[in-house]
Design an enzyme around this catalytic site. Structure first.
Site, PDB file in Angstrom:
ATOM      1  N   HIS A 122       0.602  -3.341  -4.267  1.00  0.00           N
ATOM      2  CA  HIS A 122      -0.577  -2.789  -4.924  1.00  0.00           C
ATOM      3  C   HIS A 122      -0.264  -2.774  -6.428  1.00  0.00           C
ATOM      4  O   HIS A 122       0.900  -2.689  -6.814  1.00  0.00           O
ATOM      5  CB  HIS A 122      -0.680  -1.369  -4.350  1.00  0.00           C
ATOM      6  CG  HIS A 122      -1.789  -0.559  -4.823  1.00  0.00           C
ATOM      7  ND1 HIS A 122      -1.702   0.244  -5.924  1.00  0.00           N
ATOM      8  CD2 HIS A 122      -3.024  -0.380  -4.324  1.00  0.00           C
ATOM      9  CE1 HIS A 122      -2.846   0.876  -6.084  1.00  0.00           C
ATOM     10  NE2 HIS A 122      -3.662   0.520  -5.134  1.00  0.00           N
ATOM     11  N   ASP A 199       6.762   2.597  -2.586  1.00  0.00           N
ATOM     12  CA  ASP A 199       5.375   3.062  -2.691  1.00  0.00           C
ATOM     13  C   ASP A 199       4.973   3.461  -1.270  1.00  0.00           C
ATOM     14  O   ASP A 199       4.748   2.605  -0.410  1.00  0.00           O
ATOM     15  CB  ASP A 199       4.513   1.920  -3.227  1.00  0.00           C
ATOM     16  CG  ASP A 199       3.026   2.249  -3.201  1.00  0.00           C
ATOM     17  OD1 ASP A 199       2.640   3.284  -2.625  1.00  0.00           O
ATOM     18  OD2 ASP A 199       2.241   1.442  -3.746  1.00  0.00           O
ATOM     19  N   GLN A 202       0.583   4.559   1.527  1.00  0.00           N
ATOM     20  CA  GLN A 202      -0.096   4.236   2.786  1.00  0.00           C
ATOM     21  C   GLN A 202       0.739   4.592   4.010  1.00  0.00           C
ATOM     22  O   GLN A 202       0.330   4.299   5.132  1.00  0.00           O
ATOM     23  CB  GLN A 202      -0.445   2.733   2.827  1.00  0.00           C
ATOM     24  CG  GLN A 202      -1.344   2.262   1.696  1.00  0.00           C
ATOM     25  CD  GLN A 202      -2.773   2.795   1.805  1.00  0.00           C
ATOM     26  OE1 GLN A 202      -3.195   3.326   2.842  1.00  0.00           O
ATOM     27  NE2 GLN A 202      -3.530   2.670   0.728  1.00  0.00           N
ATOM     28  N   LYS A 225      -4.845  10.847  -0.175  1.00  0.00           N
ATOM     29  CA  LYS A 225      -4.910   9.980   1.008  1.00  0.00           C
ATOM     30  C   LYS A 225      -4.399  10.701   2.250  1.00  0.00           C
ATOM     31  O   LYS A 225      -4.369  10.145   3.333  1.00  0.00           O
ATOM     32  CB  LYS A 225      -4.079   8.714   0.788  1.00  0.00           C
ATOM     33  CG  LYS A 225      -4.621   7.781  -0.293  1.00  0.00           C
ATOM     34  CD  LYS A 225      -3.872   6.466  -0.244  1.00  0.00           C
ATOM     35  CE  LYS A 225      -3.859   5.702  -1.545  1.00  0.00           C
ATOM     36  NZ  LYS A 225      -5.094   5.096  -1.931  1.00  0.00           N
ATOM     37  N   CYS A 365      -7.075  -3.614  -5.237  1.00  0.00           N
ATOM     38  CA  CYS A 365      -6.053  -3.344  -6.274  1.00  0.00           C
ATOM     39  C   CYS A 365      -4.752  -4.080  -5.957  1.00  0.00           C
ATOM     40  O   CYS A 365      -3.657  -3.583  -6.233  1.00  0.00           O
ATOM     41  CB  CYS A 365      -5.796  -1.852  -6.431  1.00  0.00           C
ATOM     42  SG  CYS A 365      -7.260  -0.897  -6.764  1.00  0.00           S
TER      43      CYS A 365
HETATM   44  N1  ALA Z   1      -5.040   1.983  -3.208  1.00  0.00           N
HETATM   45  C1  ALA Z   1      -6.276   2.402  -2.676  1.00  0.00           C
HETATM   46  C2  ALA Z   1      -6.841   1.395  -1.722  1.00  0.00           C
HETATM   47  O1  ALA Z   1      -6.122   0.595  -1.201  1.00  0.00           O
HETATM   48  C3  ALA Z   1      -7.228   2.826  -3.704  1.00  0.00           C
HETATM   49  O2  ALA Z   1      -8.017   1.407  -1.480  1.00  0.00           O
END
Ligand code: ALA
Length: 407
Positions: A122, A199, A202, A225, A365
């Protein structure tokens, strides 16, 4: 899916879904919805207990400080860090990674050193390294993905050498949902004395994380998130690295002593939290962690695996749909990128939106990754603990409609 896990019951904890009963929300990778418990914690703080922290001698301020610092301990337990001193509150994943880039990497890297980044990053875990490479003269080396969207371990072996000082990698791709084998990667990087920054935007919201086991040096994630508010993030860093890092932002709260001509710094982690932080947001994060722990991170992961399996099977049965990334659900999270032959992803989102189905489309992104997949954009559905079988059925019906409209 475990019988004890009922997303329909979970949905009732989220006022958003009560207010929008017909909405199918499939964009939790961008940001999650919030349970009542989290919004209550924030409102209670503002309406009953509000005061600034680390400053007042009066009772309210001391209580606010205690609440804020208690969340640091909750985060430490949640990701199994060794000490709350390893937890820094930031504004989000992006700030956390920039903090490592400017406070750690900029200080330690020099001309000829190498930083490895993967082709699935990302922008938040790519652009800061491009900038630091320019600032220090270090070289950026790219760990490319294979055609099925995974990282090939043999490629890493070719990239690592004694010049490698840092490896920046996402735990879970926000486009492909691929889960990277961090334990192995960290061992490899440490063998050449390189530091690993993860990172985890997620992954932390969706599965149990153990930073001690993974042995990563730094790990960044965002609260919004994981059921918490926007504007709060976390940087985990091994304590010994924090000791070697200078502050990045200067001002109130991060100092020990100030004269008109010079200043000394507070201890870590506070010397990295200049100014009044997002106190209410951190308290909201504490409530989000309580909520997630109560459901159980393993249950959430199992539920998302169930959903992704069902989504891959259902979407995969439509011949005009291409699914990106591996089909093996052990290797992926609840993120599914896809395209429809001959239909622009923006048109997919627009038609689905007419039926109150919210997905994200675009480059997510991660422009180099979508380019590597050979497309300008993809459509992406992403799942969380509140998504149901019906949500997937509505998505599939919606996609059939999209195809009919455009062909
Ligand atoms: N990184 C976030 C997405 O994947 C905003 O939507």
């Amino acid at each position: 899916m475990s019988v004890s896990f009922d997303p329909k019951t979970i949905k009732k904890d989220f006022p958003f879904f009560t207010n929008r009963p017909n909405l199918v929300y499939l964009d939790s990778a961008a940001s999650s919805q919030k349970p009542q418990m989290v919004t209550d914690a924030i409102t209670d703080f503002y309406t009953k207990d509000y005061a600034n922290i680390h400053r007042g001698i009066y009772d309210l301020s001391e209580k606010a400080t205690a609440q804020y610092e208690e969340v640091r301990g909750k985060v430490k337990d949640f990701i199994k860090a060794r000490s709350p001193k390893e937890i820094i509150f930031t504004s989000g994943t992006t700030e956390s990674i920039n903090l490592v880039a400017q406070s750690y990497a900029r200080k330690h890297l020099k001309n000829g050193d190498e930083i490895i980044v993967t082709a699935m990053e990302h922008h938040a875990n790519l652009v800061p390294w491009q900038v630091v490479a320019k600032q220090t003269g270090a070289k950026l080396r790219i760990w490319d993905i294979t055609d099925d969207g995974t990282l090939d371990s043999k490629e890493l072996n070719k990239l690592l050498n004694r010049q490698t000082k840092l490896l920046a990698i996402t735990h879970v791709s926000n486009v492909l949902g691929v889960i990277n084998d961090l334990k192995w990667i960290t061992q490899k990087a440490h063998a050449v004395n390189a530091k690993v920054i993860v990172d985890a935007a997620q992954s932390v919201p969706h599965m149990g994380i153990d930073v001690e086991y993974l042995d990563c040096d730094f790990l960044a994630f965002s609260t919004h998130k994981m059921l918490g508010p926007t504007g709060v993030g976390v940087l985990y860093a091994k304590e010994r690295h924090l000791e070697e890092m200078d502050p990045w932002l200067y001002g109130g709260d991060m100092i020990r002593e100030v004269t008109l001509t010079k200043s000394t710094w507070n201890d870590a982690p506070w010397r990295f939290e200049a100014g009044t932080p997002n106190i209410a947001g951190v308290i909201g994060l504490g409530a989000a962690i309580d909520y997630l722990k109560n459901i159980g991170m393993n249950n959430i992961r199992t539920h998302e695996q169930y959903l992704i399996q069902k989504a891959i099977e259902s979407l995969g049965s439509l011949p005009y749909i291409t699914i990106y990334g591996p089909k093996d659900i052990q290797k992926r999270s609840g993120v599914l990128s896809f395209s429809i032959d001959g239909v622009h992803p923006h048109d997919i989102a627009q038609i689905l939106d007419e039926d109150e189905i919210a997905i994200r489309v675009g480059h997510h992104c991660a422009m180099p990754l979508t380019k590597r997949l050979g497309v300008a954009a993809t459509a992406r559905a992403s799942f969380y603990l509140y998504n149901t079988d019906e949500d997937i059925e509505r998505l599939v019906n919606g996609l059939e409609k999209v195809y009919k409209v455009f062909t």
